[in-house]
Design an enzyme around this catalytic site. Structure first.
Site, mmCIF file in Angstrom:
data_model
loop_
_atom_site.group_PDB
_atom_site.id
_atom_site.type_symbol
_atom_site.label_atom_id
_atom_site.label_comp_id
_atom_site.label_asym_id
_atom_site.label_seq_id
_atom_site.Cartn_x
_atom_site.Cartn_y
_atom_site.Cartn_z
ATOM 1 N N CYS A 40 8.877 3.592 -4.216
ATOM 2 C CA CYS A 40 9.737 4.307 -5.176
ATOM 3 C C CYS A 40 8.925 4.672 -6.420
ATOM 4 O O CYS A 40 8.013 3.947 -6.821
ATOM 5 C CB CYS A 40 10.912 3.412 -5.575
ATOM 6 S SG CYS A 40 12.013 4.153 -6.806
ATOM 7 N N SER A 42 9.759 4.524 -9.445
ATOM 8 C CA SER A 42 9.922 3.610 -10.589
ATOM 9 C C SER A 42 8.736 2.646 -10.695
ATOM 10 O O SER A 42 8.291 2.325 -11.802
ATOM 11 C CB SER A 42 11.224 2.816 -10.472
ATOM 12 O OG SER A 42 12.317 3.699 -10.549
ATOM 13 N N HIS A 45 5.855 4.476 -12.321
ATOM 14 C CA HIS A 45 5.940 4.599 -13.785
ATOM 15 C C HIS A 45 5.247 3.407 -14.474
ATOM 16 O O HIS A 45 4.587 3.561 -15.494
ATOM 17 C CB HIS A 45 7.398 4.642 -14.250
ATOM 18 C CG HIS A 45 8.166 5.859 -13.786
ATOM 19 N ND1 HIS A 45 7.606 7.105 -13.690
ATOM 20 C CD2 HIS A 45 9.471 6.006 -13.419
ATOM 21 C CE1 HIS A 45 8.520 7.975 -13.274
ATOM 22 N NE2 HIS A 45 9.657 7.331 -13.091
ATOM 23 N N HIS A 61 10.717 -3.152 -5.866
ATOM 24 C CA HIS A 61 12.104 -3.472 -6.263
ATOM 25 C C HIS A 61 13.106 -2.929 -5.255
ATOM 26 O O HIS A 61 14.296 -3.085 -5.432
ATOM 27 C CB HIS A 61 12.384 -2.858 -7.641
ATOM 28 C CG HIS A 61 12.280 -1.372 -7.618
ATOM 29 N ND1 HIS A 61 11.067 -0.717 -7.656
ATOM 30 C CD2 HIS A 61 13.221 -0.418 -7.499
ATOM 31 C CE1 HIS A 61 11.277 0.581 -7.554
ATOM 32 N NE2 HIS A 61 12.578 0.802 -7.452
ATOM 33 N N CYS A 166 17.564 0.483 -3.469
ATOM 34 C CA CYS A 166 17.318 1.348 -4.642
ATOM 35 C C CYS A 166 17.738 2.784 -4.424
ATOM 36 O O CYS A 166 18.704 3.245 -5.005
ATOM 37 C CB CYS A 166 15.873 1.288 -5.153
ATOM 38 S SG CYS A 166 15.624 2.426 -6.551
HETATM 39 N N1 APR Z 1 10.830 20.419 -11.064
HETATM 40 C C1 APR Z 1 11.456 20.064 -9.915
HETATM 41 N N2 APR Z 1 11.039 19.029 -9.133
HETATM 42 C C2 APR Z 1 9.940 18.370 -9.497
HETATM 43 C C3 APR Z 1 9.226 18.695 -10.693
HETATM 44 C C4 APR Z 1 9.715 19.783 -11.484
HETATM 45 N N3 APR Z 1 9.109 20.138 -12.601
HETATM 46 N N4 APR Z 1 8.173 17.849 -10.789
HETATM 47 C C5 APR Z 1 8.211 17.037 -9.709
HETATM 48 N N5 APR Z 1 9.269 17.337 -8.922
HETATM 49 C C6 APR Z 1 9.695 16.722 -7.673
HETATM 50 C C7 APR Z 1 8.571 16.226 -6.776
HETATM 51 O O1 APR Z 1 7.979 17.284 -6.037
HETATM 52 C C8 APR Z 1 9.319 15.218 -5.888
HETATM 53 O O2 APR Z 1 9.847 15.839 -4.726
HETATM 54 O O3 APR Z 1 10.450 15.541 -7.943
HETATM 55 C C9 APR Z 1 10.445 14.720 -6.781
HETATM 56 C C10 APR Z 1 10.302 13.258 -7.202
HETATM 57 O O4 APR Z 1 10.415 12.465 -6.066
HETATM 58 P P1 APR Z 1 9.629 11.074 -5.850
HETATM 59 O O5 APR Z 1 8.260 11.175 -6.368
HETATM 60 O O6 APR Z 1 9.856 10.653 -4.417
HETATM 61 O O7 APR Z 1 10.413 10.069 -6.838
HETATM 62 P P2 APR Z 1 11.728 9.175 -6.561
HETATM 63 O O8 APR Z 1 11.305 7.846 -6.028
HETATM 64 O O9 APR Z 1 12.716 9.999 -5.821
HETATM 65 O O10 APR Z 1 12.234 8.913 -8.057
HETATM 66 C C11 APR Z 1 12.728 9.961 -8.877
HETATM 67 O O11 APR Z 1 14.290 8.591 -10.067
HETATM 68 O O12 APR Z 1 14.774 6.303 -10.097
HETATM 69 C C12 APR Z 1 14.051 7.340 -10.706
HETATM 70 O O13 APR Z 1 12.094 6.209 -11.554
HETATM 71 C C13 APR Z 1 12.553 7.140 -10.608
HETATM 72 O O14 APR Z 1 12.048 8.788 -12.280
HETATM 73 C C14 APR Z 1 12.075 8.543 -10.896
HETATM 74 C C15 APR Z 1 13.141 9.408 -10.226
HETATM 75 ZN ZN ZN Z 2 13.546 2.539 -7.154
#
Ligand code: APR
Ligand code: ZN
Ligand code: ZN
Length: 365
Positions: A40, A42, A45, A61, A166
């Site tokens: 994930c 998170s 980060h 987590h 999560c």
């Molecule tokens: N505009 C649109 N989509 C974007 C942009 C943008 N500017 N920048 C990145 N993305 C997309 C990525 O291509 C990806 O598909 O956002 C998505 C993020 O997905 P993951 O990296 O898999 O992250 P995820 O685990 O889904 O978490 C997303 O939720 O719980 C919170 O901490 C977590 O901040 C995080 C968010």
């Molecule tokens: Zn998570």
């Protein structure tokens, strides 16, 4: 006992895979043999320093496993049970818990990556190591509070069960527990990773009419269609706000969800929210980020902004419901988890997330 774990010693450095000592569970704690742990953002980060956490720490987590042993005073669990781990255990006694907001439990907030008694169970010699969310499932074994273990009624494959720890409650919960999306309404989701896909599934579950997936990667947008997205918007090509407005008769969407975690995407989500609409912020932006919101528009167009943590879910009662939705075919977790890794491959797994590989990855033990 010994446990192999992935430790973050320093921000910006790879996780170190090594053997640690794990002390026995104390009062009200449980030893869990982890079955799977989700990859994930998170955790990412913390690795990048976008969110602060005490170091060194074992991250992870989003997990599920099997109860190995229960500590003194544990009454609700027995060895052999499958459990989904909750990274915000609800103490049941603080103001937030009593008022029904166990997802932001004050007792957990005050103790963070320590056990409730302020101590840690993980160490390497005399160096103690923190437990992310009192879960720390990037480890073969974890000691977690009883309140952080949610038993499943029927067994679920471990990698799917981990998701219910999560991304499923965070995403589906944002729709059904927090925003309360109404049937027939229009929805836009910015960020279609593991969490965003669950927002899309939640919107499909409650029969939203248009579900607009917004991402900067075409592969994510194509994948989002499998989960119920009806339209896609590539934010890398052209202003996503204009594109979402075009798809919603110039109004903007009734419900928008920010699921990446940045000030820019939050501002875009707000701007594509229509009159009387609600923007729900799910993604966690870097510490200190501030998003500029048009102070007149929010009033004249009666918009609502809300944040949701852990999908505003109540883990002990909502995780079993989400598990049942998976078992009855209403949540497509089978297509969600697309890559499996060993714990030794964890840095590669996060590299794949950075590269924008589709769907969710999971460590399997
Ligand atoms: N505009 C649109 N989509 C974007 C942009 C943008 N500017 N920048 C990145 N993305 C997309 C990525 O291509 C990806 O598909 O956002 C998505 C993020 O997905 P993951 O990296 O898999 O992250 P995820 O685990 O889904 O978490 C997303 O939720 O719980 C919170 O901490 C977590 O901040 C995080 C968010
Ligand atoms: Zn998570
Ligand atoms: Zn509490």
């Amino acid at each position: 006992m010994k446990t192999k774990a992935a430790v973050l010693y320093e921000v910006g450095q790879p996780l170190v895979i090594e053997e640690l000592e794990l002390d026995d569970p104390k009062d009200g704690e449980v030893l869990v043999k982890n079955g799977a742990a989700g990859i994930c953002r998170s955790d990412r980060h913390f690795m990048h320093g976008d969110a602060p956490i005490a170091l060194p720490v074992v991250l992870g987590h989003e997990g599920a496993g099997t109860v190995e042993k229960v500590g003194p005073g544990v009454t609700s669990l027995r060895p052999g049970q499958q459990v989904i781990l909750s990274f915000v255990p609800s103490c049941g006694r603080c103001k937030s818990c009593v008022e029904g907001h166990g997802n932001v439990c004050d007792s957990h907030g005050a103790t963070g990556p320590f056990m409730y008694d302020g101590t840690r169970r993980l160490h390497k010699g005399d160096q103690y190591i923190h437990h992310m969310g009192k879960v720390a499932c990037f480890s073969e074994y974890s000691v977690v509070p009883e309140a952080g273990c949610v038993p499943t009624a029927s067994p679920i494959p471990m990698d799917k069960a981990a998701m219910i720890g999560c991304c499923v409650p965070t995403g589906v919960g944002a729709v059904i527990y927090s925003a309360n999306v109404q049937p027939g309404s229009t929805v836009a989701v910015i960020g279609c990773g593991g969490v965003g896909l669950n927002v899309i599934m939640g919107a499909a579950l409650v029969n939203a009419s248009k579900i607009i997936a917004v991402d900067i990667r075409e592969s994510q947008l194509e994948f989002a269609m499998k989960f119920g997205a009806t339209h896609s918007v590539n934010a890398a090509d052209r202003d996503p706000v204009a594109q979402v407005k075009e798809l919603t008769d110039g109004r903007g969407a009734d419900y928008t969800f920010e699921v990446f975690g940045s000030a820019d995407t939050m501002k875009a989500a707000y701007d594509m929210t229509g009159k009387s609409g609600t923007m729900t912020v799910v993604g966690i932006a870097p510490v200190g980020a501030e998003a500029g919101i048009n102070a007149v528009d929010i009033v004249r167009n009666e918009k609502t902004i809300r944040g949701t943590y852990y999908g505003s879910a109540r883990s002990q009662t909502d995780f079993p419901k989400l598990a049942d939705m998976y078992l009855s075919g209403k949540l497509n977790l089978d297509d969600l988890v697309v890559r499996h890794y060993t714990l030794d491959q964890i840095n590669e797994a996060y590299g794949d997330m950075d590269k924008g590989e589709i769907g969710r990855g999971a460590i399997v033990y």
